[in-house]
Design a protein around this motif. Sequence first.
Motif, PDB file in Angstrom:
ATOM      1  N   GLU A 126       0.866  -1.056   0.206  1.00  0.00           N
ATOM      2  CA  GLU A 126      -0.012   0.015   0.020  1.00  0.00           C
ATOM      3  C   GLU A 126       0.987   1.159   0.137  1.00  0.00           C
ATOM      4  O   GLU A 126       0.452   2.307  -0.688  1.00  0.00           O
ATOM      5  CB  GLU A 126      -1.071   0.137   1.301  1.00  0.00           C
ATOM      6  CG  GLU A 126      -2.066  -0.888   1.082  1.00  0.00           C
ATOM      7  CD  GLU A 126      -2.982  -0.592  -0.051  1.00  0.00           C
ATOM      8  OE1 GLU A 126      -3.286   0.906  -0.263  1.00  0.00           O
ATOM      9  OE2 GLU A 126      -3.453  -1.550  -0.989  1.00  0.00           O
ATOM     10  N   THR A 127       1.937   1.254   0.764  1.00  0.00           N
ATOM     11  CA  THR A 127       3.087   2.476   0.696  1.00  0.00           C
ATOM     12  C   THR A 127       3.762   2.575  -0.477  1.00  0.00           C
ATOM     13  O   THR A 127       3.543   3.692  -1.280  1.00  0.00           O
ATOM     14  CB  THR A 127       3.791   2.141   1.855  1.00  0.00           C
ATOM     15  OG1 THR A 127       3.369   2.068   3.221  1.00  0.00           O
ATOM     16  CG2 THR A 127       4.932   3.402   1.944  1.00  0.00           C
ATOM     17  N   PHE A 128       3.929   1.432  -1.149  1.00  0.00           N
ATOM     18  CA  PHE A 128       4.504   1.568  -2.612  1.00  0.00           C
ATOM     19  C   PHE A 128       3.523   2.232  -3.237  1.00  0.00           C
ATOM     20  O   PHE A 128       3.907   3.157  -4.541  1.00  0.00           O
ATOM     21  CB  PHE A 128       5.054   0.328  -2.879  1.00  0.00           C
ATOM     22  CG  PHE A 128       6.401  -0.187  -2.352  1.00  0.00           C
ATOM     23  CD1 PHE A 128       7.104   0.381  -1.289  1.00  0.00           C
ATOM     24  CD2 PHE A 128       7.014  -1.441  -2.924  1.00  0.00           C
ATOM     25  CE1 PHE A 128       8.250   0.269  -0.945  1.00  0.00           C
ATOM     26  CE2 PHE A 128       8.320  -1.553  -2.199  1.00  0.00           C
ATOM     27  CZ  PHE A 128       8.770  -0.924  -1.213  1.00  0.00           C
ATOM     28  N   LYS A 129       2.339   1.649  -3.423  1.00  0.00           N
ATOM     29  CA  LYS A 129       1.254   2.131  -4.292  1.00  0.00           C
ATOM     30  C   LYS A 129       1.131   3.559  -4.296  1.00  0.00           C
ATOM     31  O   LYS A 129       1.037   4.332  -5.190  1.00  0.00           O
ATOM     32  CB  LYS A 129      -0.177   1.486  -4.314  1.00  0.00           C
ATOM     33  CG  LYS A 129      -1.032   1.371  -5.074  1.00  0.00           C
ATOM     34  CD  LYS A 129      -2.131   0.655  -4.732  1.00  0.00           C
ATOM     35  CE  LYS A 129      -2.043  -0.901  -5.188  1.00  0.00           C
ATOM     36  NZ  LYS A 129      -3.330  -1.581  -4.969  1.00  0.00           N
ATOM     37  N   ARG A 130       0.749   4.129  -3.051  1.00  0.00           N
ATOM     38  CA  ARG A 130       1.086   5.546  -2.823  1.00  0.00           C
ATOM     39  C   ARG A 130       2.220   6.246  -3.246  1.00  0.00           C
ATOM     40  O   ARG A 130       1.999   7.495  -4.078  1.00  0.00           O
ATOM     41  CB  ARG A 130       0.833   5.932  -1.378  1.00  0.00           C
ATOM     42  CG  ARG A 130      -0.620   5.677  -0.916  1.00  0.00           C
ATOM     43  CD  ARG A 130      -0.579   6.463   0.459  1.00  0.00           C
ATOM     44  NE  ARG A 130       0.134   6.134   1.379  1.00  0.00           N
ATOM     45  CZ  ARG A 130       0.126   4.673   2.521  1.00  0.00           C
ATOM     46  NH1 ARG A 130      -1.088   4.131   2.227  1.00  0.00           N
ATOM     47  NH2 ARG A 130       1.005   4.581   3.360  1.00  0.00           N
ATOM     48  N   LEU A 131       3.365   5.584  -3.003  1.00  0.00           N
ATOM     49  CA  LEU A 131       4.735   6.304  -3.577  1.00  0.00           C
ATOM     50  C   LEU A 131       4.997   6.395  -5.057  1.00  0.00           C
ATOM     51  O   LEU A 131       5.251   7.595  -5.624  1.00  0.00           O
ATOM     52  CB  LEU A 131       5.858   5.653  -2.832  1.00  0.00           C
ATOM     53  CG  LEU A 131       6.409   5.777  -1.489  1.00  0.00           C
ATOM     54  CD1 LEU A 131       7.173   4.753  -1.071  1.00  0.00           C
ATOM     55  CD2 LEU A 131       6.637   7.110  -1.323  1.00  0.00           C
ATOM     56  N   LEU A 132       4.231   5.528  -5.781  1.00  0.00           N
ATOM     57  CA  LEU A 132       4.256   5.258  -7.172  1.00  0.00           C
ATOM     58  C   LEU A 132       3.455   6.795  -7.888  1.00  0.00           C
ATOM     59  O   LEU A 132       3.949   7.174  -8.861  1.00  0.00           O
ATOM     60  CB  LEU A 132       3.480   4.418  -8.019  1.00  0.00           C
ATOM     61  CG  LEU A 132       4.419   2.884  -7.723  1.00  0.00           C
ATOM     62  CD1 LEU A 132       3.381   1.743  -8.116  1.00  0.00           C
ATOM     63  CD2 LEU A 132       5.564   2.971  -8.483  1.00  0.00           C
ATOM     64  N   ARG A 133       2.629   7.334  -7.131  1.00  0.00           N
ATOM     65  CA  ARG A 133       1.994   8.397  -7.636  1.00  0.00           C
ATOM     66  C   ARG A 133       2.576  10.026  -7.053  1.00  0.00           C
ATOM     67  O   ARG A 133       2.113  10.785  -7.635  1.00  0.00           O
ATOM     68  CB  ARG A 133       0.549   8.481  -6.687  1.00  0.00           C
ATOM     69  CG  ARG A 133      -0.226   7.242  -6.738  1.00  0.00           C
ATOM     70  CD  ARG A 133      -0.773   7.084  -8.173  1.00  0.00           C
ATOM     71  NE  ARG A 133      -1.691   5.762  -8.250  1.00  0.00           N
ATOM     72  CZ  ARG A 133      -1.074   4.748  -8.733  1.00  0.00           C
ATOM     73  NH1 ARG A 133       0.035   4.453  -8.884  1.00  0.00           N
ATOM     74  NH2 ARG A 133      -1.991   3.566  -8.629  1.00  0.00           N
ATOM     75  N   VAL A 134       3.685   9.782  -6.287  1.00  0.00           N
ATOM     76  CA  VAL A 134       4.471  11.080  -5.862  1.00  0.00           C
ATOM     77  C   VAL A 134       5.232  11.643  -7.103  1.00  0.00           C
ATOM     78  O   VAL A 134       5.963  10.687  -7.934  1.00  0.00           O
ATOM     79  CB  VAL A 134       5.516  10.805  -4.906  1.00  0.00           C
ATOM     80  CG1 VAL A 134       6.252  12.000  -4.716  1.00  0.00           C
ATOM     81  CG2 VAL A 134       4.495  10.447  -3.646  1.00  0.00           C
TER      82      VAL A 134
END
Length: 125
Positions: A28-36
């Motif tokens: 979930e954290t990686f998924k959010r980071l992909l949007r940064v």
Amino acid sequence: MGFWDLEHFGHSDTAADGFACVVSSIAETFKRLLRVQENEYNTCGIINVGMYFRDFIIQMPDDLQQRFYQDDFVEVAKETLMYLKKLKTICRKAKWADADEKRYHLKTYDDLINIVDNFIEASQQ
């Protein structure tokens, strides 16, 4: 009882389930980071996630790395791979003031693509 022995956390049902939750949280954290998005001071999230694969995930012993082969994490790996390939294409087409810097970035993107792709392939076996 809910464990085989105390040699490895995977031998305890509760510890193994707990680690699966940790892996899902990382996904979930990686998924959010992909949007940064990147800016002039920071690296974009796509590259950051690729570097996490390079510097953390693939550095683990095989028996621990295999714990990351759960569906939600592999899906994030596939998404990361797709974005890395797109980023490489954009980088390759872009004009750079410094040709060496462009080569460095393209080489790094290639390395990250290979690492994430190898992780995905290993998870399918």
